[in-house]
Design a protein around this motif. Structure first.
Motif, PDB file in Angstrom:
ATOM      1  N   MET A   1      35.553  54.299  80.284  1.00  0.00           N
ATOM      2  CA  MET A   1      36.749  53.659  80.803  1.00  0.00           C
ATOM      3  C   MET A   1      37.109  52.500  79.908  1.00  0.00           C
ATOM      4  SD  MET A   1      37.312  51.812  84.506  1.00  0.00           S
ATOM      5  CE  MET A   1      38.843  50.934  84.855  1.00  0.00           C
ATOM      6  N   SER A   2      38.378  52.367  79.530  1.00  0.00           N
ATOM      7  CA  SER A   2      38.808  51.263  78.683  1.00  0.00           C
ATOM      8  C   SER A   2      40.022  50.606  79.301  1.00  0.00           C
ATOM      9  CB  SER A   2      39.125  51.746  77.264  1.00  0.00           C
ATOM     10  OG  SER A   2      40.186  52.670  77.301  1.00  0.00           O
ATOM     11  N   ASN A   3      40.258  49.358  78.874  1.00  0.00           N
ATOM     12  CA  ASN A   3      41.366  48.610  79.440  1.00  0.00           C
ATOM     13  C   ASN A   3      41.699  47.458  78.516  1.00  0.00           C
ATOM     14  OD1 ASN A   3      43.263  47.903  81.529  1.00  0.00           O
ATOM     15  ND2 ASN A   3      41.879  46.219  82.085  1.00  0.00           N
ATOM     16  N   ARG A  19      30.139  51.670  79.787  1.00  0.00           N
ATOM     17  CA  ARG A  19      29.173  52.727  79.507  1.00  0.00           C
ATOM     18  C   ARG A  19      27.853  52.370  80.179  1.00  0.00           C
ATOM     19  NH1 ARG A  19      30.010  49.495  75.222  1.00  0.00           N
ATOM     20  NH2 ARG A  19      28.187  48.540  74.194  1.00  0.00           N
ATOM     21  N   PRO A  20      26.991  53.329  80.411  1.00  0.00           N
ATOM     22  CA  PRO A  20      25.702  53.047  81.059  1.00  0.00           C
ATOM     23  C   PRO A  20      24.866  52.063  80.239  1.00  0.00           C
ATOM     24  CG  PRO A  20      26.153  55.401  81.071  1.00  0.00           C
ATOM     25  CD  PRO A  20      27.184  54.779  80.183  1.00  0.00           C
ATOM     26  N   MET A  21      24.177  51.184  80.931  1.00  0.00           N
ATOM     27  CA  MET A  21      23.291  50.232  80.265  1.00  0.00           C
ATOM     28  C   MET A  21      22.104  50.970  79.659  1.00  0.00           C
ATOM     29  SD  MET A  21      22.644  46.840  79.799  1.00  0.00           S
ATOM     30  CE  MET A  21      23.304  45.899  81.181  1.00  0.00           C
ATOM     31  N   PRO A  22      21.866  50.808  78.367  1.00  0.00           N
ATOM     32  CA  PRO A  22      20.689  51.470  77.769  1.00  0.00           C
ATOM     33  C   PRO A  22      19.410  50.831  78.280  1.00  0.00           C
ATOM     34  CG  PRO A  22      21.732  50.009  76.185  1.00  0.00           C
ATOM     35  CD  PRO A  22      22.636  50.034  77.367  1.00  0.00           C
ATOM     36  N   ASP A  23      18.335  51.583  78.265  1.00  0.00           N
ATOM     37  CA  ASP A  23      17.046  51.060  78.720  1.00  0.00           C
ATOM     38  C   ASP A  23      16.573  49.934  77.819  1.00  0.00           C
ATOM     39  OD1 ASP A  23      16.789  52.807  80.909  1.00  0.00           O
ATOM     40  OD2 ASP A  23      16.021  54.400  79.605  1.00  0.00           O
ATOM     41  N   LEU A  24      15.876  48.991  78.421  1.00  0.00           N
ATOM     42  CA  LEU A  24      15.390  47.831  77.676  1.00  0.00           C
ATOM     43  C   LEU A  24      14.365  48.230  76.620  1.00  0.00           C
ATOM     44  CD1 LEU A  24      15.700  44.721  77.642  1.00  0.00           C
ATOM     45  CD2 LEU A  24      13.765  44.604  79.212  1.00  0.00           C
ATOM     46  N   PRO A 103      24.040  50.400  92.430  1.00  0.00           N
ATOM     47  CA  PRO A 103      24.808  51.248  91.507  1.00  0.00           C
ATOM     48  C   PRO A 103      24.204  51.206  90.105  1.00  0.00           C
ATOM     49  CG  PRO A 103      25.963  49.187  91.895  1.00  0.00           C
ATOM     50  CD  PRO A 103      24.803  49.213  92.851  1.00  0.00           C
ATOM     51  N   GLN A 104      24.503  52.191  89.308  1.00  0.00           N
ATOM     52  CA  GLN A 104      23.983  52.230  87.943  1.00  0.00           C
ATOM     53  C   GLN A 104      24.510  51.033  87.153  1.00  0.00           C
ATOM     54  OE1 GLN A 104      25.411  55.391  85.409  1.00  0.00           O
ATOM     55  NE2 GLN A 104      23.510  55.453  84.238  1.00  0.00           N
ATOM     56  N   GLU A 105      23.601  50.388  86.436  1.00  0.00           N
ATOM     57  CA  GLU A 105      24.022  49.239  85.642  1.00  0.00           C
ATOM     58  C   GLU A 105      24.822  49.708  84.432  1.00  0.00           C
ATOM     59  OE1 GLU A 105      21.428  46.055  84.708  1.00  0.00           O
ATOM     60  OE2 GLU A 105      21.772  45.385  86.765  1.00  0.00           O
ATOM     61  N   THR A 106      25.885  48.965  84.143  1.00  0.00           N
ATOM     62  CA  THR A 106      26.758  49.313  83.021  1.00  0.00           C
ATOM     63  C   THR A 106      26.903  48.128  82.077  1.00  0.00           C
ATOM     64  OG1 THR A 106      28.731  48.672  84.277  1.00  0.00           O
ATOM     65  CG2 THR A 106      28.046  50.992  84.387  1.00  0.00           C
ATOM     66  N   THR A 107      27.432  48.401  80.912  1.00  0.00           N
ATOM     67  CA  THR A 107      27.702  47.365  79.928  1.00  0.00           C
ATOM     68  C   THR A 107      29.040  47.666  79.269  1.00  0.00           C
ATOM     69  OG1 THR A 107      26.804  46.194  78.003  1.00  0.00           O
ATOM     70  CG2 THR A 107      26.508  48.592  78.053  1.00  0.00           C
ATOM     71  N   GLY A 108      29.534  46.735  78.492  1.00  0.00           N
ATOM     72  CA  GLY A 108      30.797  46.928  77.793  1.00  0.00           C
ATOM     73  C   GLY A 108      31.886  45.958  78.199  1.00  0.00           C
ATOM     74  N   MET A 109      31.725  45.290  79.365  1.00  0.00           N
ATOM     75  CA  MET A 109      32.754  44.369  79.850  1.00  0.00           C
ATOM     76  C   MET A 109      32.445  42.906  79.558  1.00  0.00           C
ATOM     77  SD  MET A 109      34.177  45.687  83.542  1.00  0.00           S
ATOM     78  CE  MET A 109      35.280  44.270  83.583  1.00  0.00           C
TER      79      MET A 109
END
Length: 378
Positions: A1-3, A19-24, A103-109
């Motif tokens: 998703m973009s904005n 996008r989904p947060m990658p594993d640490l 909820p699934q952790e996300t990143t990108g924002m």
């Protein structure tokens, strides 16, 4: 998703893509890491204190002597380790359920969120001329006089007006749009990355301390809860590190596991932040039961709730005081349950009793041994 978002008189908000947060770590998922890391930390810290305890490396900082550990505790080390592992299994299972509710952790924002805070800072500056006006100051005149020497300060005084700050939105078209000042972005990053997480951690700590104080106190005031559940933890009159989670399973769930879950939810911590909070809480709990007043242990100096403070609660003469755990002592202070007075003589008496008891026991053992030898000789 973009904005992407843009308002004509404000710097545009950057585009983002969720996008989904990658594993640490590459070799384990965050789900499993969050479940086991607090318990790994528990045993690593516990074994550190167990090592210095077994080899008696810092006797001058002991709260209790080895004789006291041997004579006064009513649970064997095997029983303690067994019950701790049982509680940790319950905590891992409960943690899995808790994590699955998130909820699934996300990143990108992140850059977008920082820009949102920078926009709020820009909008807040619009109130400066009116505020200065109430003090009899002409913000517009001051801004004009300072424009050449201090353009950023002049822009803030003018209500967040920085006509000289622009950036190119589209390098091909060459469209110039307003831009944020460096100080606005730095402040926005500090709010987003430091102040908000710090507030959430503070809220989680307050929630956990509150939950554990009242639950802990209830288990002492309610005779049934004490005799059926909490008395097990107080079989350790002389606490040691890996006995921190030595509890009845029901008590362990309601006071420790559920309390940490409530704190996590109240503070709206994400999975990564929750992982850090659970590890910190676990390490602090172990440290509070370590049996040492180490001058170089930072956890024992961050707050007054430390090993020496909690150890008083484990003594027969202090059992109705010092309920606060694991971080601060504020509830004990507010509700009058903090121990007051010198404890040195009380500790000395307990040490002497244990020393005498150990001496008598050794005499009995030696006497039995000598008796057996005489019989054999005859």
């Amino acid at each position: 998703m973009s904005n992407a978002t843009m308002t004509s008189d404000l710097p545009p908000l950057p585009a983002y893509e969720i996008r989904p947060m990658p594993d640490l770590l590459p070799f384990i998922s965050d789900f499993w890491l969050g479940l086991i890391l607090p318990h790994v930390a528990y045993w690593v810290v516990s074994m550190f204190f167990h090592f210095i305890d077994v080899y008696d490396l810092f006797p001058q900082y002991r709260l209790h002597t080895p004789d006291e550990i041997a004579q006064r505790n009513l649970a064997s080390r095997y029983e303690v380790a067994r019950d701790v592992i049982i509680e940790q299994v319950i905590q891992i299972a409960s943690g899995a359920v808790l994590t699955l509710t998130e909820p699934q952790e996300t990143t990108g924002m992140e850059k977008y969120d920082v820009a949102v805070w920078a926009t709020r800072i820009r909008l807040a500056q619009r109130a400066l001329p009116a505020i200065l006006g109430t003090l009899g100051l002409n913000a517009a005149a001051i801004s004009k006089n300072m424009a050449a020497s201090y353009p950023l300060l002049a822009g803030a005084l003018a209500g967040g007006h920085y006509p000289f700050l622009t950036t190119t939105l589209d390098e091909v078209a060459g469209i110039a749009v307003p831009a944020f000042a460096t100080w606005e972005l730095l402040l926005a990053k500090a709010i987003y990355w430091v102040l908000i997480p710090g507030f959430q951690f503070g809220l989680a700590i307050c929630a956990l301390d509150t939950w554990q104080y009242f639950m802990h106190r209830a288990m002492h005031l309610n005779k049934w809860m004490y005799t059926h559940w909490h008395i097990r933890h107080h079989r350790l009159y002389v606490p040691y590190a890996y006995g921190a989670l030595y509890n009845h399973p029901v008590e362990g769930f309601f006071m420790d596991t559920l309390g940490a879950a409530v704190a996590y939810k109240c503070a709206f911590l994400g999975q990564r932040a929750g992982m850090l909070f659970f590890v910190a809480s676990m390490v602090k709990t172990v440290d509070d039961h370590c049996g040492y007043a180490l001058p170089w242990d930072p956890l024992q100096h961050l707050t007054s709730n430390n090993a020496a403070y909690h150890d008083i609660h484990h003594q027969s003469w202090g059992i109705k005081t010092n309920f606060s755990q694991p971080f601060f002592t504020i509830w004990d202070r507010w509700l009058g349950t903090m121990w007051r007075g010198d404890v040195r003589l009380k500790y000395e008496r307990e040490r002497e009793k244990a020393r005498v008891k150990a001496g008598r026991r050794e005499e009995v053992v030696n006497g039995n041994g000598n008796g057996k030898g005489k019989v054999g000789a005859e």
